[in-house]
Design a protein around this motif. Sequence first.
Motif, PDB file in Angstrom:
ATOM      1  N   MET A 151      -1.304   2.274   5.546  1.00  0.00           N
ATOM      2  CA  MET A 151      -0.485   1.621   4.535  1.00  0.00           C
ATOM      3  C   MET A 151       0.146   0.392   5.169  1.00  0.00           C
ATOM      4  O   MET A 151       0.608   0.470   6.309  1.00  0.00           O
ATOM      5  CB  MET A 151       0.591   2.614   4.114  1.00  0.00           C
ATOM      6  CG  MET A 151       1.378   2.239   2.925  1.00  0.00           C
ATOM      7  SD  MET A 151       2.349   3.657   2.385  1.00  0.00           S
ATOM      8  CE  MET A 151       3.584   3.708   3.644  1.00  0.00           C
ATOM      9  N   LEU A 211     -10.747  13.536   3.209  1.00  0.00           N
ATOM     10  CA  LEU A 211      -9.550  12.955   3.820  1.00  0.00           C
ATOM     11  C   LEU A 211      -8.317  13.186   2.942  1.00  0.00           C
ATOM     12  O   LEU A 211      -7.249  13.547   3.426  1.00  0.00           O
ATOM     13  CB  LEU A 211      -9.732  11.437   4.027  1.00  0.00           C
ATOM     14  CG  LEU A 211     -10.820  10.990   4.994  1.00  0.00           C
ATOM     15  CD1 LEU A 211     -10.876   9.470   5.053  1.00  0.00           C
ATOM     16  CD2 LEU A 211     -10.591  11.546   6.391  1.00  0.00           C
ATOM     17  N   GLU A 212      -8.504  12.992   1.629  1.00  0.00           N
ATOM     18  CA  GLU A 212      -7.356  13.132   0.730  1.00  0.00           C
ATOM     19  C   GLU A 212      -6.849  14.574   0.716  1.00  0.00           C
ATOM     20  O   GLU A 212      -5.649  14.827   0.769  1.00  0.00           O
ATOM     21  CB  GLU A 212      -7.742  12.684  -0.688  1.00  0.00           C
ATOM     22  CG  GLU A 212      -6.535  12.573  -1.600  1.00  0.00           C
ATOM     23  CD  GLU A 212      -6.888  12.161  -3.022  1.00  0.00           C
ATOM     24  OE1 GLU A 212      -8.059  11.842  -3.284  1.00  0.00           O
ATOM     25  OE2 GLU A 212      -5.982  12.168  -3.866  1.00  0.00           O
ATOM     26  N   ARG A 251       2.470  10.376  11.521  1.00  0.00           N
ATOM     27  CA  ARG A 251       2.534   9.047  10.888  1.00  0.00           C
ATOM     28  C   ARG A 251       3.081   8.095  11.932  1.00  0.00           C
ATOM     29  O   ARG A 251       4.176   8.291  12.453  1.00  0.00           O
ATOM     30  CB  ARG A 251       3.421   9.091   9.658  1.00  0.00           C
ATOM     31  CG  ARG A 251       2.825  10.041   8.625  1.00  0.00           C
ATOM     32  CD  ARG A 251       3.493  10.028   7.271  1.00  0.00           C
ATOM     33  NE  ARG A 251       4.826   9.516   7.281  1.00  0.00           N
ATOM     34  CZ  ARG A 251       5.200   8.488   6.527  1.00  0.00           C
ATOM     35  NH1 ARG A 251       4.353   7.880   5.747  1.00  0.00           N
ATOM     36  NH2 ARG A 251       6.452   8.092   6.557  1.00  0.00           N
ATOM     37  N   ARG A 274       0.855  -1.719  10.219  1.00  0.00           N
ATOM     38  CA  ARG A 274       0.435  -0.697   9.280  1.00  0.00           C
ATOM     39  C   ARG A 274       1.003   0.643   9.713  1.00  0.00           C
ATOM     40  O   ARG A 274       1.170   0.887  10.906  1.00  0.00           O
ATOM     41  CB  ARG A 274      -1.091  -0.547   9.287  1.00  0.00           C
ATOM     42  CG  ARG A 274      -1.816  -1.482   8.359  1.00  0.00           C
ATOM     43  CD  ARG A 274      -3.301  -1.248   8.457  1.00  0.00           C
ATOM     44  NE  ARG A 274      -4.017  -2.226   7.679  1.00  0.00           N
ATOM     45  CZ  ARG A 274      -4.192  -2.145   6.357  1.00  0.00           C
ATOM     46  NH1 ARG A 274      -3.726  -1.100   5.700  1.00  0.00           N
ATOM     47  NH2 ARG A 274      -4.835  -3.081   5.715  1.00  0.00           N
ATOM     48  N   ILE A 275       1.278   1.494   8.734  1.00  0.00           N
ATOM     49  CA  ILE A 275       1.583   2.889   9.053  1.00  0.00           C
ATOM     50  C   ILE A 275       0.266   3.637   8.943  1.00  0.00           C
ATOM     51  O   ILE A 275      -0.404   3.578   7.919  1.00  0.00           O
ATOM     52  CB  ILE A 275       2.601   3.485   8.070  1.00  0.00           C
ATOM     53  CG1 ILE A 275       3.925   2.742   8.174  1.00  0.00           C
ATOM     54  CG2 ILE A 275       2.792   4.963   8.349  1.00  0.00           C
ATOM     55  CD1 ILE A 275       4.962   3.235   7.196  1.00  0.00           C
ATOM     56  N   LEU A 281      -6.405   9.366   8.409  1.00  0.00           N
ATOM     57  CA  LEU A 281      -6.564   9.789   7.016  1.00  0.00           C
ATOM     58  C   LEU A 281      -6.366   8.616   6.068  1.00  0.00           C
ATOM     59  O   LEU A 281      -7.105   8.435   5.122  1.00  0.00           O
ATOM     60  CB  LEU A 281      -5.545  10.871   6.687  1.00  0.00           C
ATOM     61  CG  LEU A 281      -5.679  12.167   7.482  1.00  0.00           C
ATOM     62  CD1 LEU A 281      -4.541  13.114   7.137  1.00  0.00           C
ATOM     63  CD2 LEU A 281      -7.024  12.826   7.202  1.00  0.00           C
ATOM     64  N   ARG A 282      -5.335   7.826   6.319  1.00  0.00           N
ATOM     65  CA  ARG A 282      -5.135   6.629   5.512  1.00  0.00           C
ATOM     66  C   ARG A 282      -4.180   5.680   6.221  1.00  0.00           C
ATOM     67  O   ARG A 282      -3.516   6.068   7.180  1.00  0.00           O
ATOM     68  CB  ARG A 282      -4.594   6.969   4.124  1.00  0.00           C
ATOM     69  CG  ARG A 282      -3.268   7.670   4.146  1.00  0.00           C
ATOM     70  CD  ARG A 282      -3.141   8.468   2.876  1.00  0.00           C
ATOM     71  NE  ARG A 282      -1.754   8.727   2.531  1.00  0.00           N
ATOM     72  CZ  ARG A 282      -1.124   8.118   1.546  1.00  0.00           C
ATOM     73  NH1 ARG A 282      -1.717   7.190   0.832  1.00  0.00           N
ATOM     74  NH2 ARG A 282       0.110   8.425   1.263  1.00  0.00           N
ATOM     75  N   LEU A 291       2.667  -2.352   6.371  1.00  0.00           N
ATOM     76  CA  LEU A 291       4.095  -2.336   6.671  1.00  0.00           C
ATOM     77  C   LEU A 291       4.484  -3.728   7.143  1.00  0.00           C
ATOM     78  O   LEU A 291       3.918  -4.236   8.116  1.00  0.00           O
ATOM     79  CB  LEU A 291       4.395  -1.298   7.755  1.00  0.00           C
ATOM     80  CG  LEU A 291       5.836  -1.261   8.254  1.00  0.00           C
ATOM     81  CD1 LEU A 291       6.750  -0.666   7.196  1.00  0.00           C
ATOM     82  CD2 LEU A 291       5.956  -0.444   9.529  1.00  0.00           C
ATOM     83  N   GLU A 328      -9.235   2.376  11.517  1.00  0.00           N
ATOM     84  CA  GLU A 328      -9.662   2.400  10.131  1.00  0.00           C
ATOM     85  C   GLU A 328      -9.676   3.848   9.658  1.00  0.00           C
ATOM     86  O   GLU A 328      -9.952   4.750  10.453  1.00  0.00           O
ATOM     87  CB  GLU A 328     -11.096   1.864  10.055  1.00  0.00           C
ATOM     88  CG  GLU A 328     -11.192   0.371  10.110  1.00  0.00           C
ATOM     89  CD  GLU A 328     -10.728  -0.200   8.804  1.00  0.00           C
ATOM     90  OE1 GLU A 328     -11.447  -0.065   7.819  1.00  0.00           O
ATOM     91  OE2 GLU A 328      -9.627  -0.764   8.778  1.00  0.00           O
ATOM     92  N   PRO A 329      -9.410   4.090   8.363  1.00  0.00           N
ATOM     93  CA  PRO A 329      -9.527   5.464   7.869  1.00  0.00           C
ATOM     94  C   PRO A 329     -10.880   6.049   8.260  1.00  0.00           C
ATOM     95  O   PRO A 329     -11.863   5.319   8.371  1.00  0.00           O
ATOM     96  CB  PRO A 329      -9.415   5.306   6.350  1.00  0.00           C
ATOM     97  CG  PRO A 329      -8.650   4.056   6.162  1.00  0.00           C
ATOM     98  CD  PRO A 329      -8.999   3.173   7.311  1.00  0.00           C
ATOM     99  N   MET A 330     -10.910   7.370   8.460  1.00  0.00           N
ATOM    100  CA  MET A 330     -12.162   8.073   8.765  1.00  0.00           C
ATOM    101  C   MET A 330     -12.657   7.781  10.182  1.00  0.00           C
ATOM    102  O   MET A 330     -13.847   7.808  10.423  1.00  0.00           O
ATOM    103  CB  MET A 330     -13.240   7.659   7.769  1.00  0.00           C
ATOM    104  CG  MET A 330     -14.258   8.702   7.474  1.00  0.00           C
ATOM    105  SD  MET A 330     -15.147   8.218   6.000  1.00  0.00           S
ATOM    106  CE  MET A 330     -16.041   6.797   6.549  1.00  0.00           C
ATOM    107  N   GLU A 368      11.439   9.041  12.962  1.00  0.00           N
ATOM    108  CA  GLU A 368      10.749   9.271  11.701  1.00  0.00           C
ATOM    109  C   GLU A 368       9.278   8.935  11.826  1.00  0.00           C
ATOM    110  O   GLU A 368       8.410   9.698  11.420  1.00  0.00           O
ATOM    111  CB  GLU A 368      11.393   8.415  10.631  1.00  0.00           C
ATOM    112  CG  GLU A 368      11.289   9.029   9.283  1.00  0.00           C
ATOM    113  CD  GLU A 368      12.172   8.270   8.327  1.00  0.00           C
ATOM    114  OE1 GLU A 368      11.637   7.867   7.300  1.00  0.00           O
ATOM    115  OE2 GLU A 368      13.359   8.054   8.622  1.00  0.00           O
TER     116      GLU A 368
END
Lengths: 219, 239
Positions: B14, B96-97, B34, B21-22, B11-12, B16, B52-54, B66
């Motif tokens: 981020m 996705l959002e 996550r 990346r998360i 989905l996305r 780190l 990659e997203p998508m 966590e």
Amino acid sequence: MTARPDIPSRTKTALPADHAVFAGPIQALVDELSRLPGVGPKSAQRIAFHLLEVPKEEAVRLAAAIGEVKDRIRLCERCFNVAENELCTICADSRRDQTVVCVVEDPRDIVAVERTREFHGTYHVLGGALNPIEGIGPEQLRVRDLLERLSDHNIVEVILCTNPNLEGEATAMYLARLLAPLGIKVTRIASGLPVGGDLEYADELTLGRALLGRREVAG
Amino acid sequence: MATFKDEGVVLRTMKLGEADRIVTFVTPEHGKVRAVAKGIRKARSKFAGRLEPMTHVSMMCWKGRELDVVTQVEVIDHFRGIREDLDRMPAAFTMLEAVDHIVVERQPADGVFRALTGGLRTLSEGTGPALLGAFLLRLLALEGVGPVVDSCASCGADGPLVAFDEHVGGFLCRSCRSGRPVAPDTVALVRQILGGQLRAALTAPPSRATAEVERLATAAIEYHLDRRLRSAHLAPDGR
């Protein structure tokens, strides 16, 4: 610095006052240092005590360097790279080819491209990439500045050098569409396998593109 | 440490630290996951092109407290048709959002997962003007908060339905009307989408009804989530 609100264990806030274990000034230094990216409370403590031990001139030199960077560094008026004067060293260099503009997301990408020593033109820093989910659209990037620059100067080629990820590709496609009517040659950096890589572990998308972008080899 | 295997759609992501990346996935069995992808930002990472997203992947993760840690990834579908077409991207980002805000960690989300992969596959193969609206309405229906479409959401009258109000929860008759006025075609299209005739609805040519369905579906899902979908209000093609 990017905020990471989702990871409580890594959030960088100073400890509450009753947790302060060191004398005031040292605690203040530890708190400031632990705000830096990649520096946790323990590393902050180590750096603080190291600074306490080194000769005063050395510590003052570090403080002065930080002050100087904040005082003297600004953005280049033409390409938005970091600069000391109105123009950055690249834009001000008459030996650089001013007719070619390489569009990058971030000033750090300029450093990466410069290290290749393969590029002798100038740059344009967008300040990010399109990312609808994070609310970053064309207005949040320096797209208008790029268009103004392209209409003013004798530019013959724009190289789209954004990251080869979803956001970077979207940005490149958007710019390609936007620039098409200007009649300037627009190119996109190639994408393929890293030198020293291994085909077995290459992902399908990268390997697929490497095949599409193959070149004839002179025998 | 325990590992688990599942399918997922990215989905996305981020950043780190230095090179990690998360990555946020939606998975059928574990809901939202996550997980940290270590070293993904290095040029030689075996993950980089796969997370990659998508991207629809099959993956294996270490279960963490966590955050989980991605150990293996294989791509099932890159949805290249969307990736290489600026006009299809806004709808994909909005999908996705919306899913990112709807799914909950570690709660099976089979229906949402299937709707998303189906929606992305359809979008990748060709654009349907009603696709995004249909996807968002299906998402609401899966959440159990689908709009009332067969009778007036306020008084229950069968009468002609002339308005849609997401605060009331569906279409409204002439005497109860509030919210936005809608055309009869729009009501018919929404009924098709939610009434098992999705395929027919997706082949509908672009019309005022398809645009209206997208607007009211966006409004309904934003009301349900109590937040704006950022991607739905940005036009990355600059129009």
